[in-house]
Write a protein that holds these residues in place. Structure first.
Motif, PDB file in Angstrom:
ATOM      1  N   VAL A 105       6.650   8.797  -5.959  1.00  0.00           N
ATOM      2  CA  VAL A 105       6.759   7.473  -6.322  1.00  0.00           C
ATOM      3  C   VAL A 105       6.921   6.428  -5.197  1.00  0.00           C
ATOM      4  N   GLU A 106       7.504   6.816  -4.150  1.00  0.00           N
ATOM      5  CA  GLU A 106       7.380   6.013  -3.002  1.00  0.00           C
ATOM      6  C   GLU A 106       6.167   6.225  -2.156  1.00  0.00           C
ATOM      7  N   ALA A 107       5.656   7.364  -2.316  1.00  0.00           N
ATOM      8  CA  ALA A 107       4.053   7.357  -1.738  1.00  0.00           C
ATOM      9  C   ALA A 107       2.883   6.666  -2.253  1.00  0.00           C
ATOM     10  N   GLU A 108       3.178   6.390  -3.461  1.00  0.00           N
ATOM     11  CA  GLU A 108       2.388   5.513  -4.274  1.00  0.00           C
ATOM     12  C   GLU A 108       2.481   4.161  -3.634  1.00  0.00           C
ATOM     13  N   GLN A 109       3.836   3.711  -3.699  1.00  0.00           N
ATOM     14  CA  GLN A 109       4.092   2.370  -3.136  1.00  0.00           C
ATOM     15  C   GLN A 109       3.583   2.073  -1.731  1.00  0.00           C
ATOM     16  N   CYS A 110       4.167   3.232  -0.860  1.00  0.00           N
ATOM     17  CA  CYS A 110       3.233   2.898   0.488  1.00  0.00           C
ATOM     18  C   CYS A 110       1.783   2.851   0.721  1.00  0.00           C
ATOM     19  N   LEU A 111       1.068   3.596  -0.433  1.00  0.00           N
ATOM     20  CA  LEU A 111      -0.350   3.679  -0.151  1.00  0.00           C
ATOM     21  C   LEU A 111      -0.974   2.429  -0.873  1.00  0.00           C
ATOM     22  N   SER A 112      -0.197   1.962  -2.108  1.00  0.00           N
ATOM     23  CA  SER A 112      -0.844   0.793  -2.749  1.00  0.00           C
ATOM     24  C   SER A 112      -0.355  -0.510  -1.527  1.00  0.00           C
ATOM     25  N   PHE A 113       0.603  -0.269  -0.933  1.00  0.00           N
ATOM     26  CA  PHE A 113       0.692  -1.614   0.282  1.00  0.00           C
ATOM     27  C   PHE A 113      -0.113  -1.492   1.279  1.00  0.00           C
ATOM     28  N   ALA A 114      -0.756  -0.339   1.703  1.00  0.00           N
ATOM     29  CA  ALA A 114      -1.731  -0.106   2.632  1.00  0.00           C
ATOM     30  C   ALA A 114      -2.927  -0.660   2.109  1.00  0.00           C
ATOM     31  N   LEU A 115      -3.219  -0.361   0.716  1.00  0.00           N
ATOM     32  CA  LEU A 115      -4.491  -0.751   0.126  1.00  0.00           C
ATOM     33  C   LEU A 115      -4.717  -2.231  -0.070  1.00  0.00           C
ATOM     34  N   ALA A 116      -3.585  -2.850  -0.064  1.00  0.00           N
ATOM     35  CA  ALA A 116      -3.475  -4.354  -0.328  1.00  0.00           C
ATOM     36  C   ALA A 116      -3.956  -4.940   0.973  1.00  0.00           C
ATOM     37  N   THR A 118      -6.061  -3.364   3.146  1.00  0.00           N
ATOM     38  CA  THR A 118      -7.451  -3.028   3.446  1.00  0.00           C
ATOM     39  C   THR A 118      -8.165  -2.521   2.194  1.00  0.00           C
ATOM     40  N   PRO A 119      -8.234  -3.366   1.415  1.00  0.00           N
ATOM     41  CA  PRO A 119      -8.763  -3.193  -0.085  1.00  0.00           C
ATOM     42  C   PRO A 119     -10.110  -2.129   0.047  1.00  0.00           C
ATOM     43  N   ASP A 120     -10.978  -2.321   0.955  1.00  0.00           N
ATOM     44  CA  ASP A 120     -12.014  -1.468   1.150  1.00  0.00           C
ATOM     45  C   ASP A 120     -12.040  -0.130   2.018  1.00  0.00           C
ATOM     46  N   SER A 121     -10.904   0.304   2.167  1.00  0.00           N
ATOM     47  CA  SER A 121     -10.720   1.694   2.929  1.00  0.00           C
ATOM     48  C   SER A 121     -11.054   2.668   2.013  1.00  0.00           C
ATOM     49  N   PRO A 122     -12.131   3.433   2.267  1.00  0.00           N
ATOM     50  CA  PRO A 122     -12.222   4.742   1.451  1.00  0.00           C
ATOM     51  C   PRO A 122     -11.082   5.736   1.580  1.00  0.00           C
ATOM     52  N   GLU A 123     -10.679   5.750   2.872  1.00  0.00           N
ATOM     53  CA  GLU A 123      -9.688   6.724   2.957  1.00  0.00           C
ATOM     54  C   GLU A 123      -8.401   6.751   2.259  1.00  0.00           C
ATOM     55  N   ILE A 124      -7.868   5.251   2.498  1.00  0.00           N
ATOM     56  CA  ILE A 124      -6.583   4.984   1.687  1.00  0.00           C
ATOM     57  C   ILE A 124      -6.884   5.103   0.146  1.00  0.00           C
ATOM     58  N   LEU A 125      -8.054   4.542  -0.294  1.00  0.00           N
ATOM     59  CA  LEU A 125      -8.419   4.855  -1.850  1.00  0.00           C
ATOM     60  C   LEU A 125      -8.212   6.178  -2.161  1.00  0.00           C
ATOM     61  N   SER A 126      -8.790   7.205  -1.349  1.00  0.00           N
ATOM     62  CA  SER A 126      -8.985   8.496  -1.583  1.00  0.00           C
ATOM     63  C   SER A 126      -7.426   9.223  -1.760  1.00  0.00           C
ATOM     64  N   ASN A 127      -6.663   8.580  -0.664  1.00  0.00           N
ATOM     65  CA  ASN A 127      -5.086   9.010  -0.640  1.00  0.00           C
ATOM     66  C   ASN A 127      -4.455   8.860  -1.718  1.00  0.00           C
ATOM     67  N   LEU A 128      -4.513   7.579  -2.053  1.00  0.00           N
ATOM     68  CA  LEU A 128      -3.754   7.042  -3.363  1.00  0.00           C
ATOM     69  C   LEU A 128      -4.500   7.804  -4.590  1.00  0.00           C
ATOM     70  N   ALA A 129      -5.581   7.933  -4.749  1.00  0.00           N
ATOM     71  CA  ALA A 129      -5.977   8.736  -5.591  1.00  0.00           C
ATOM     72  C   ALA A 129      -5.337   9.990  -5.943  1.00  0.00           C
ATOM     73  N   GLY A 130      -5.405  10.865  -4.459  1.00  0.00           N
ATOM     74  CA  GLY A 130      -4.465  12.231  -4.774  1.00  0.00           C
ATOM     75  C   GLY A 130      -3.189  12.081  -5.089  1.00  0.00           C
ATOM     76  N   VAL A 131      -2.585  10.827  -4.836  1.00  0.00           N
ATOM     77  CA  VAL A 131      -1.142  10.829  -5.311  1.00  0.00           C
ATOM     78  C   VAL A 131      -1.021  10.596  -6.967  1.00  0.00           C
ATOM     79  N   LEU A 132      -1.750   9.777  -7.269  1.00  0.00           N
ATOM     80  CA  LEU A 132      -1.988   9.589  -8.755  1.00  0.00           C
ATOM     81  C   LEU A 132      -2.293  10.900  -9.556  1.00  0.00           C
ATOM     82  N   ARG A 133      -3.137  11.663  -8.945  1.00  0.00           N
ATOM     83  CA  ARG A 133      -3.555  13.213  -9.474  1.00  0.00           C
ATOM     84  C   ARG A 133      -2.077  13.725  -9.365  1.00  0.00           C
TER      85      ARG A 133
END
Length: 506
Positions: A105-116, A118-133
């Motif tokens: 839960v907190e991992a998703e919050q941190c990664l969503s904050f990072a993505l906000a 840098t919205p075009d960061s492939p690395e952060i997108l992929s990391n957030l996807a991993g947490v959602l999985r």
């Protein structure tokens, strides 16, 4: 470290009388050389003079994480973010580390904050996807993986992760395509090679699958590292006249499943020594072809070559059509089995052994997630427990056994597990039963290797060893598989088991 980080370190006041720039260069040198604990100590020295430098806290977190001090790394990154709230790479690393700790839960919050930020960061997108999985939100995760790949078409890690998600969803051809694409982009991508092996083995493509499975020793497998023996690995040379050590490397079930292959080496003239966990020593001593059994970490007898047990199929060129199925290849102590038969003589009905859960391993979030998918609660098995004409005998060990004391539908369950001190004891009781019903644990292998009827409840994303789209298995002719048809949906499986059990007992 980037130029801004280096400038910050150079601006740090002197620490302990040494030039901060020189001290920082020493920390970088230790870090880049892989001496993470030494690097962390130097970063801490710098921080005594400059406690408000977020970059130093960030680098300290990196060194601590790489040194395996995960909780301390989390603290360092939290401090960096307290000093600089808009610090996306610190938010990203904190989120990924929290995910590894199972705090999704907190991992998703941190990664969503990072993505906000840098919205075009492939690395952060992929990391957030991993947490959602990890949270089981597979459609949302899949959409983010595809978005990351659109932004970075050569992103090997994202292809590998998308392949794992396709395995979760039982879309095997798409998963294999993703793993192969990751390998095209990065030929030494160990995790993609290893994951490809699981897909190929599930399809029964053993030749290529076993070869890819060897990548588990090159970073593809979790918590696996080669054993530092002085003697060489056995390859495919003539084993005749040689003493070959086969050593277990993964779970109890893996050892039981593959120890059957010791006979092939013995038939070729080798003397086979098996090194296994203590709980398996007595049982493995009964396997044809095994001359000597040694407990894991005990002093070893002399040997000429060694091999991890799950590398033996690759060395032998094991194909799907020639799996040795000389069942049984394990033997229970005959006197103990006779005592159990006597004990069960006056117990009415069919005697059915039951295992409803695996080892939850709460300290390992990855293993815990798999266990939560493969295990069921005892209460969920009510349709099975209430079938007339049977007596349930618990074979459940570990913390899930406590569910017996919480009450359950149906007649009393016999629980003699305190008498089961190792797998030989368990095998003796199993030998006296009419049937074993189990989730995908080592008991499935023990019962199958003893030649006892065993029904296996398999999760939707079932283990590769059970292949696909079949309710039997060439590994164990007496086994029958009951598979989930949807993720987490045990009700149809349990109903099918209950109907089959009722037919058997009538």
């Amino acid at each position: 470290m980037n130029r801004k980080d280096r400038r910050a370190a150079r601006a740090t006041p002197a620490a302990g009388g040494r030039s901060p720039a020189r001290l920082f260069q020493q920390a970088l040198h230790q870090h880049e050389a892989g001496r993470y604990a030494d690097a962390a100590a130097l970063y801490r020295t710098l921080l005594t003079a400059a406690p408000h430098e977020p970059e130093l806290h960030y680098n300290l977190g990196l060194a601590l994480a790489q040194a395996g001090q995960t909780r301390d790394a989390v603290t360092a990154w939290r401090t960096a973010l307290a000093l600089r709230p808009l610090y996306p790479k610190a938010s990203n690393n904190l989120g990924m580390t929290l995910a590894e700790l199972g705090e999704t839960v907190e991992a998703e919050q941190c990664l969503s904050f990072a993505l906000a930020q840098t919205p075009d960061s492939p690395e952060i997108l992929s990391n957030l996807a991993g947490v959602l999985r990890q949270q089981g939100r597979l459609p949302d995760a899949e959409a983010l993986f595809h978005r990351a790949i659109r932004l970075h078409p050569a992103f090997a890690d994202a292809y590998n992760s998308l392949g794992v998600l396709n395995m979760d969803r039982r879309r095997l051809p798409q998963a294999i395509q993703c793993f192969k694409r990751a390998i095209e982009l990065q030929p030494d991508h160990a995790k993609a090679h290893f994951n490809l092996s699981l897909g190929l083995l599930t399809q029964g493509r053993f030749k290529d699958g076993w070869a890819e499975h060897e990548w588990r020793w090159r970073g593809g497998g979790r918590h696996l590292s080669p054993r530092p023996f002085r003697r060489p690995l056995w390859s495919e040379d003539d084993p005749a006249g040689r003493r070959i050590l086969l050593h277990s490397e993964q779970g109890f079930g893996d050892t039981v499943q593959f120890i059957r292959l010791a006979k092939a080496l013995a038939d070729a003239g080798a003397t086979v020594i098996a090194e296994v966990p203590q709980a398996l020593v007595r049982l493995v001593a009964t396997v044809p072809g095994v001359s000597e059994v040694v407990e894991r970490d005990a002093p070893l007898p002399p040997f000429d070559a060694h091999l991890p047990l799950l590398s033996l199929p690759h060395r032998l060129g094991l194909a799907l059509d020639d799996i040795p199925a000389d069942i049984p290849y394990l033997s229970a102590p005959s006197d103990a089995a006779a005592r159990w038969r006597t004990r069960l003589r006056d117990v009415p009905g069919l005697h059915v052994g039951l295992v409803w859960a695996g080892d939850p391993r709460p300290d390992d979030p990855f293993a815990n997630a798999i266990d939560r998918r493969r295990s069921v609660s005892l209460s969920l098995l009510a349709p099975v427990l209430t079938v007339p004409g049977i007596t349930i005998v618990s074979l459940q060990k570990g913390s899930p056994a406590a569910q017996l004391s919480s009450g359950h539908p149906g007649p009393a369950i016999l629980d003699w597990t305190e008498d089961l001190l190792d797998f030989a004891d368990t095998a003796a009781l199993t030998q006296a039963l009419d049937l074993v019903i189990t989730v995908d644990t080592a008991m499935a292998h023990v019962a199958g290797a003893l030649g006892r009827p065993v029904w296996i409840l398999s999760r939707f994303d079932g283990c590769w060893r059970w292949l696909e789209n079949r309710d039997d298995t060439p590994w164990y002719p007496t086994a029958r598989l009951f598979r989930q048809t949807g993720p987490g949906d045990w009700a149809p499986v349990i109903d099918a088991v209950a109907r089959s059990l009722a037919a058997m007992s009538s």
